[in-house]
Write an enzyme that holds these catalytic residues in place. Structure first.
Site, PDB file in Angstrom:
ATOM      1  N   HIS A  76      81.004 106.396  33.885  1.00 27.43           N
ATOM      2  CA  HIS A  76      82.122 106.825  33.031  1.00 27.43           C
ATOM      3  C   HIS A  76      82.123 106.119  31.679  1.00 27.43           C
ATOM      4  O   HIS A  76      82.865 106.519  30.782  1.00 27.43           O
ATOM      5  CB  HIS A  76      83.455 106.647  33.756  1.00 27.43           C
ATOM      6  CG  HIS A  76      83.986 105.256  33.818  1.00 27.43           C
ATOM      7  ND1 HIS A  76      83.913 104.467  34.945  1.00 27.43           N
ATOM      8  CD2 HIS A  76      84.629 104.497  32.891  1.00 27.43           C
ATOM      9  CE1 HIS A  76      84.482 103.308  34.718  1.00 27.43           C
ATOM     10  NE2 HIS A  76      84.931 103.293  33.467  1.00 27.43           N
ATOM     11  N   GLY A 218      88.543  97.533  29.815  1.00 31.37           N
ATOM     12  CA  GLY A 218      87.492  96.852  29.084  1.00 31.37           C
ATOM     13  C   GLY A 218      86.453  96.206  29.962  1.00 31.37           C
ATOM     14  O   GLY A 218      85.380  95.833  29.512  1.00 31.37           O
TER      15      GLY A 218
END
Length: 274
Positions: A76, A218
């Site tokens: 992803h 993140g």
């Protein structure tokens, strides 16, 4: 369920990052983590991107150096068909300070697992990145050891997540690499209603879930490192977590690396070798 994904500018880019739609993507970081000793996780990389004529780089995910020519990350992190140009930063610690150990390699090929559909609940959240030039082991950069095919760690086994993601829900990303201890939660437990239910699959690893330490936006694509018989191995790739990063009984979920050893070997052999 949300992807652990974040954007952090490290250059002077004037265009590009804002063009992506991140409205449904969570931004993961190591919540509750502590600063790692510089270069103590030498296989950790920072995955960065830009656009033609953008003039700077954004940090999009983490990843793991697994051979001199290949990096492993989450599918992803790289499944955007938007003209992105990727590079990996190696030997990094503080993303905003030149420390003399960091260097960069362009990504020349991205190979996403053929069964990745974009659905995190189905797994297969893994991709390999071919580097333009090889990277050799040094005092600060080393390829990771991977587990044997099919290896499954027992519940409670101590592992570490590392990354530059958010340090608290809806907070700021960390400029320095953080680490946090996340014990493994076995899949039979993680797949119960009070944990992740049907989102937890056999090709995944759950770790953490104490409500204090977690991956967050993140951290996606980065490693779950576990010391097995005295050897550090990367057993997981950060895949997803809850919308609010640190929720009790909602562990961070990782792609289980040991399920993809054959796929990685075959992929590398068919694309220039390891």
């Amino acid at each position: 369920m949300w992807r652990l994904f974040v954007l952090l500018l490290v250059g002077s880019a004037t265009a590009g990052p804002a063009e992506r739609d991140f409205t449904i993507i969570n931004k993961p970081k190591v919540v509750g983590g502590v600063e790692a000793k510089p270069n103590s996780w030498p296989w950790q990389i920072s995955l960065q991107y830009t656009y033609v004529n953008a003039g700077g780089w954004g940090v999009v995910c983490g990843g793991t150096l697994i051979t001199p020519n290949w990096v492993m990350t989450a599918a992803h992190c790289v499944d955007f068909d938007d003209g992105s140009i990727y590079r990996v930063a190696l030997g990094e610690h503080n993303l905003f300070v030149y420390e003399g150990t960091e260097f960069y390699r362009d990504v020349v090929r991205i190979i996403i697992h053929e069964e990745w559909t974009g659905s995190l609940a189905k797994g297969f959240d893994i991709a390999l990145l071919r580097l333009a030039q090889p990277v050799y082991d040094s005092a600060t950069v080393q390829a990771a050891a991977l587990p044997p095919a099919g290896a499954i760690l027992p519940s409670g086994f101590p592992c570490y997540i590392t990354g530059w993601g958010l340090t608290e829900d809806r907070g700021d990303p960390s400029p320095v690499l953080l680490q946090a201890l996340l014990p493994v939660v076995d899949i039979p437990t993680c797949a119960t209603n009070e944990y992740w239910d049907y989102y937890a699959q056999e090709n995944m690893i759950c770790a953490g879930g104490d409500g204090m330490l977690a991956g967050c936006n993140g951290d996606s694509g980065g490693p779950l490192s576990c010391q097995v018989n005295g050897v550090w191995q990367v057993h997981g790739i950060v895949s997803f977590g809850p919308y609010i990063c640190n929720i009790y009984k909602k562990p961070t979920v990782f792609t289980r690396v040991s399920d993809y050893i054959s796929w990685m070997k075959n992929t590398m052999n068919l694309n220039g070798g390891a």
